[in-house]
Design a protein around this motif. Structure first.
Motif, PDB file in Angstrom:
ATOM      1  N   MET A   1       0.893  -1.325   0.045  1.00  0.00           N
ATOM      2  CA  MET A   1       0.027   0.079   0.137  1.00  0.00           C
ATOM      3  C   MET A   1       0.880   1.211   0.036  1.00  0.00           C
ATOM      4  N   ARG A   2       0.747   2.007  -1.142  1.00  0.00           N
ATOM      5  CA  ARG A   2       1.560   3.397  -1.024  1.00  0.00           C
ATOM      6  C   ARG A   2       0.637   4.445  -0.439  1.00  0.00           C
ATOM      7  N   GLN A   3       1.197   5.391   0.158  1.00  0.00           N
ATOM      8  CA  GLN A   3       0.742   6.517   0.883  1.00  0.00           C
ATOM      9  C   GLN A   3       1.284   7.739   0.560  1.00  0.00           C
ATOM     10  N   VAL A   4       0.761   8.865   0.399  1.00  0.00           N
ATOM     11  CA  VAL A   4       1.223  10.060   0.109  1.00  0.00           C
ATOM     12  C   VAL A   4       0.486  11.127   1.248  1.00  0.00           C
ATOM     13  N   SER A   5       1.061  11.853   1.970  1.00  0.00           N
ATOM     14  CA  SER A   5       0.565  12.749   2.925  1.00  0.00           C
ATOM     15  C   SER A   5      -0.121  13.814   2.235  1.00  0.00           C
ATOM     16  N   VAL A   6      -1.249  14.147   2.788  1.00  0.00           N
ATOM     17  CA  VAL A   6      -2.141  15.077   2.521  1.00  0.00           C
ATOM     18  C   VAL A   6      -1.742  16.532   2.292  1.00  0.00           C
ATOM     19  N   VAL A   7      -0.467  16.619   3.203  1.00  0.00           N
ATOM     20  CA  VAL A   7       0.256  17.831   3.111  1.00  0.00           C
ATOM     21  C   VAL A   7       1.100  18.072   1.851  1.00  0.00           C
ATOM     22  N   TRP A   8       1.478  16.945   1.147  1.00  0.00           N
ATOM     23  CA  TRP A   8       2.028  17.107  -0.160  1.00  0.00           C
ATOM     24  C   TRP A   8       0.933  17.310  -1.428  1.00  0.00           C
ATOM     25  N   LEU A   9      -0.123  16.445  -1.033  1.00  0.00           N
ATOM     26  CA  LEU A   9      -0.970  16.973  -2.134  1.00  0.00           C
ATOM     27  C   LEU A   9      -1.346  18.338  -2.200  1.00  0.00           C
ATOM     28  N   VAL A  10      -1.512  18.693  -1.062  1.00  0.00           N
ATOM     29  CA  VAL A  10      -2.096  20.286  -0.753  1.00  0.00           C
ATOM     30  C   VAL A  10      -0.858  21.156  -1.575  1.00  0.00           C
ATOM     31  N   VAL A  11       0.294  20.775  -1.237  1.00  0.00           N
ATOM     32  CA  VAL A  11       1.450  21.900  -1.665  1.00  0.00           C
ATOM     33  C   VAL A  11       1.363  21.552  -3.394  1.00  0.00           C
ATOM     34  N   LEU A  12       1.290  20.369  -3.748  1.00  0.00           N
ATOM     35  CA  LEU A  12       1.196  19.996  -5.320  1.00  0.00           C
ATOM     36  C   LEU A  12      -0.006  20.670  -5.829  1.00  0.00           C
ATOM     37  N   ALA A  13      -1.314  20.687  -5.190  1.00  0.00           N
ATOM     38  CA  ALA A  13      -2.546  21.804  -5.833  1.00  0.00           C
ATOM     39  C   ALA A  13      -2.174  22.812  -5.905  1.00  0.00           C
ATOM     40  N   ALA A  14      -1.461  23.543  -4.842  1.00  0.00           N
ATOM     41  CA  ALA A  14      -1.379  25.107  -4.681  1.00  0.00           C
ATOM     42  C   ALA A  14      -0.477  25.322  -5.709  1.00  0.00           C
ATOM     43  N   LEU A  15       0.745  24.580  -6.036  1.00  0.00           N
ATOM     44  CA  LEU A  15       1.732  24.870  -7.130  1.00  0.00           C
ATOM     45  C   LEU A  15       1.078  24.667  -8.658  1.00  0.00           C
ATOM     46  N   CYS A  16       0.104  23.674  -8.529  1.00  0.00           N
ATOM     47  CA  CYS A  16      -0.244  23.678 -10.026  1.00  0.00           C
ATOM     48  C   CYS A  16      -1.433  24.894 -10.347  1.00  0.00           C
ATOM     49  N   VAL A  17      -2.111  25.353  -9.191  1.00  0.00           N
ATOM     50  CA  VAL A  17      -2.750  26.299  -9.605  1.00  0.00           C
ATOM     51  C   VAL A  17      -1.870  27.680  -9.781  1.00  0.00           C
ATOM     52  N   ALA A  18      -0.893  27.881  -8.862  1.00  0.00           N
ATOM     53  CA  ALA A  18      -0.043  29.024  -9.088  1.00  0.00           C
ATOM     54  C   ALA A  18       0.371  28.861 -10.534  1.00  0.00           C
ATOM     55  N   ILE A  19       1.144  27.897 -10.956  1.00  0.00           N
ATOM     56  CA  ILE A  19       1.686  27.786 -12.221  1.00  0.00           C
ATOM     57  C   ILE A  19       0.611  27.987 -13.351  1.00  0.00           C
ATOM     58  N   GLY A  20      -0.496  27.428 -13.011  1.00  0.00           N
ATOM     59  CA  GLY A  20      -1.644  27.735 -14.202  1.00  0.00           C
ATOM     60  C   GLY A  20      -1.900  29.055 -14.331  1.00  0.00           C
ATOM     61  N   TRP A  21      -1.946  29.919 -13.012  1.00  0.00           N
ATOM     62  CA  TRP A  21      -2.683  31.062 -12.963  1.00  0.00           C
ATOM     63  C   TRP A  21      -1.437  32.014 -13.725  1.00  0.00           C
ATOM     64  N   ASP A  22      -0.290  31.644 -13.353  1.00  0.00           N
ATOM     65  CA  ASP A  22       0.823  32.511 -14.026  1.00  0.00           C
ATOM     66  C   ASP A  22       1.010  32.456 -15.312  1.00  0.00           C
ATOM     67  N   THR A  23       0.748  31.062 -16.073  1.00  0.00           N
ATOM     68  CA  THR A  23       1.026  30.936 -17.277  1.00  0.00           C
ATOM     69  C   THR A  23      -0.276  31.367 -18.309  1.00  0.00           C
ATOM     70  N   ALA A  24      -1.397  31.030 -17.599  1.00  0.00           N
ATOM     71  CA  ALA A  24      -2.564  31.306 -18.436  1.00  0.00           C
ATOM     72  C   ALA A  24      -3.563  32.373 -18.155  1.00  0.00           C
ATOM     73  N   GLY A  25      -3.465  32.756 -16.592  1.00  0.00           N
ATOM     74  CA  GLY A  25      -4.510  33.724 -16.300  1.00  0.00           C
ATOM     75  C   GLY A  25      -5.317  33.134 -15.506  1.00  0.00           C
ATOM     76  N   ILE A  26      -6.253  34.014 -14.807  1.00  0.00           N
ATOM     77  CA  ILE A  26      -7.281  33.159 -13.760  1.00  0.00           C
ATOM     78  C   ILE A  26      -8.545  32.690 -14.584  1.00  0.00           C
ATOM     79  N   LYS A  27      -8.935  33.096 -15.774  1.00  0.00           N
ATOM     80  CA  LYS A  27      -9.983  32.965 -16.378  1.00  0.00           C
ATOM     81  C   LYS A  27      -9.925  31.464 -17.025  1.00  0.00           C
ATOM     82  N   PRO A  28      -8.730  31.474 -18.014  1.00  0.00           N
ATOM     83  CA  PRO A  28      -8.406  30.122 -18.566  1.00  0.00           C
ATOM     84  C   PRO A  28      -8.197  29.149 -17.586  1.00  0.00           C
ATOM     85  N   LEU A  29      -7.601  29.526 -16.500  1.00  0.00           N
ATOM     86  CA  LEU A  29      -7.055  28.521 -15.325  1.00  0.00           C
ATOM     87  C   LEU A  29      -8.611  27.733 -14.860  1.00  0.00           C
TER      88      LEU A  29
END
Length: 132
Positions: A1-29
């Protein structure tokens, strides 16, 4: 059984949103994220119908064949891509996982890990200018 801490998933989600916002803007994101999550719902619904048509238990399928980590990983990276590149990334990850499974023949396939590997390769290519 593999497990990833919820903290790392939240960090990844925040990074994905930040990168998407920076590269495309909020509406396309927001649009890309909504469409990509809709695609995930469609694919999940199709997979569920397929399992019901095969008369397989959904509980068994989702506990032994398709993990929550896979779904979470797919949802977390949704803000990074427009729909077509998103589907391409998922297909590339599935193809890589299938090739690995054909060689190793393990009991299960770490699809979220293959999504992360393909995403890492994509990020390296984009960052170095290999892939524009």
């Amino acid at each position: 059984m593999r497990q990833v801490s919820v903290v790392w998933l939240v960090v990844l989600a925040a990074l994905c949103v930040a990168i998407g916002w920076d590269t495309a803007g909020i509406k396309p994101l927001l649009l890309h994220t909504a469409v990509n999550l809709g695609l995930l719902l469609f694919l999940g619904g199709t997979m569920t119908v397929w399992q019901l048509m095969r008369r397989r238990s959904l509980r068994e399928f989702f506990s032994t064949c398709f993990g929550a980590g896979d779904v979470v990983m797919m949802a977390v990276i949704a803000p990074l891509f427009a729909p077509l590149p998103y589907v391409r990334l998922l297909l590339a990850a599935c193809a890589a996982a299938l090739v690995w499974w054909l060689v190793k023949r393990p009991a299960n396939i770490p699809l979220a890990g293959f999504i992360a590997l393909i995403l890492t390769g994509y990020a390296i290519c984009k960052t170095t200018g290999i892939w524009s």
